[in-house]
Motif scaffolding. Sequence first.
Motif, short mmCIF file in Angstrom:
data_model
loop_
_atom_site.label_atom_id
_atom_site.label_comp_id
_atom_site.label_asym_id
_atom_site.label_seq_id
_atom_site.Cartn_x
_atom_site.Cartn_y
_atom_site.Cartn_z
N ASN A 340 26.99 47.32 26.87
CA ASN A 340 26.04 48.12 26.12
C ASN A 340 25.71 47.43 24.79
O ASN A 340 24.55 47.30 24.40
CB ASN A 340 26.62 49.51 25.87
N TYR A 341 26.75 46.97 24.11
CA TYR A 341 26.57 46.30 22.81
C TYR A 341 25.72 45.03 22.96
O TYR A 341 24.77 44.82 22.19
CB TYR A 341 27.93 45.96 22.22
N ARG A 344 22.11 45.79 23.57
CA ARG A 344 21.43 46.19 22.34
C ARG A 344 21.10 44.97 21.48
O ARG A 344 20.07 44.94 20.80
CB ARG A 344 22.29 47.18 21.56
N TYR A 348 17.28 44.81 20.44
CA TYR A 348 16.98 45.17 19.06
C TYR A 348 17.42 44.15 18.03
O TYR A 348 17.09 44.28 16.84
CB TYR A 348 17.64 46.52 18.73
N GLU A 352 20.93 45.25 14.27
CA GLU A 352 20.79 46.62 14.75
C GLU A 352 21.92 46.99 15.70
O GLU A 352 22.41 48.13 15.70
CB GLU A 352 19.44 46.81 15.43
N ALA A 353 22.36 46.02 16.53
CA ALA A 353 23.48 46.29 17.42
C ALA A 353 24.75 46.57 16.63
O ALA A 353 25.54 47.45 16.97
CB ALA A 353 23.69 45.10 18.36
N ARG A 355 24.84 47.78 13.58
CA ARG A 355 24.69 49.10 12.93
C ARG A 355 24.99 50.21 13.93
O ARG A 355 25.60 51.24 13.57
CB ARG A 355 23.28 49.25 12.36
N TRP A 356 24.54 50.03 15.17
CA TRP A 356 24.88 51.00 16.21
C TRP A 356 26.39 51.09 16.38
O TRP A 356 26.95 52.19 16.49
CB TRP A 356 24.24 50.58 17.53
N ARG A 359 27.79 53.08 13.43
CA ARG A 359 27.55 54.52 13.57
C ARG A 359 28.48 55.11 14.63
O ARG A 359 29.03 56.21 14.45
CB ARG A 359 26.09 54.79 13.95
N ARG A 360 28.64 54.40 15.72
CA ARG A 360 29.50 54.86 16.80
C ARG A 360 30.95 54.96 16.34
O ARG A 360 31.65 55.92 16.65
CB ARG A 360 29.39 53.87 17.97
#
Length: 370
Positions: A340-341, A344, A348, A352-353, A355-356, A359-360
């Motif tokens: 998934n990472y 991303r 993106y 951005e990956a 930052r995701w 946040r996660r």
Amino acid sequence: MTVLAVLAGIVLHFSNRGRQQTPAQPLPAQLAGSEARRATPHRNRDPEAAAIEGETQELAAVDFDWRQALTNHARLPKLPREEVEKYLEQNRRSAVSLLAAYGALRDTNYLKEAATNFPNDPRVQLSVLRRDVFPEERRKWLDLFKASSPDNSLANYFSARDYFKNGQSEPAVNELLEAAGKPAFKDYVMEFKLDEEELSLAAGRSSLQARLSSSGWAEDLMPQLASLKALAQDVAALQRQYSSTGDNASVEHLAQMGLSLADKLDTGDGARIVLNQLVGRAIEAIMLKQLDPNASYDFLGGKTPEDRLAALKEQKASIDSLRQTFLETIPNMTEAELLNYTERQRLYGQAEAMRWLQRRSAAGASERPQ
């Protein structure tokens, strides 16, 4: 280059520069999988390249334990040469396949073969220039790259750096002017990465193994960015010459040219790679330091250089925070989470990956009982 460095967009390499580090070790044979083997010679190989490989004797394997690689910060095994040759034959030794082979094995013989057979391919031209494969013919390859990519400002920036190195500031500035008028900045990083992954998949690696092990693109990005930062230093030296004669208008014009390069690295396609952003901001700082720190400039949106330098400092702190979260989180992620990472990252961009991921991580921490 370790898998962590590649996943983090080489931020680890950039951020740790100058610190004492323990060199990354290759995966032990028992962790590299059952297909570990020594690489076989490339036909008509460059004797110097062969000698270097003979000294390092890196382990070659298709399979490897990606979890161990993450945990131990290990260098990953290169693909066996016979698998790479099989892929090349299947793809009729096309320019794309030869560049993928070069990226996977770091063998410049593949790059030289691509240069001989596909001299007009812009990706081949860029790779030749990054690695400086033919130093005595560098101007020829610069002109080829400019001719094949008339809208690509990267070709002009490379040419400008070469002119500065040879003490020719006037044609260098002309190249900078031309580059500033071109919005496109194409370094083919994602294409190089995906082609190298395709080679790994064809050899039998899993999707995650292929994504984690593609690092040739990253290793070639380093000299490109070093050259662009050196170009900014060339511009700054020229600014100081003009400043010493009181020609502030020329100082400002050169600053705008340098800031145009910084912007191309820090926004748009260039910003998909974190290290591009970091180098872009470093270039901006070099340009700003040649200006009056307390004067407002229209090309800075009415802000002062001091304002912009403070903003750059905050942006660096943000990247440092992302890096720390990455280091704490990545080694414990599942295969599905890592896929998934990395997806991303593709869609993106690396920042951005990350930052995701941050946040996660924060959401997971808030859900844990206190």
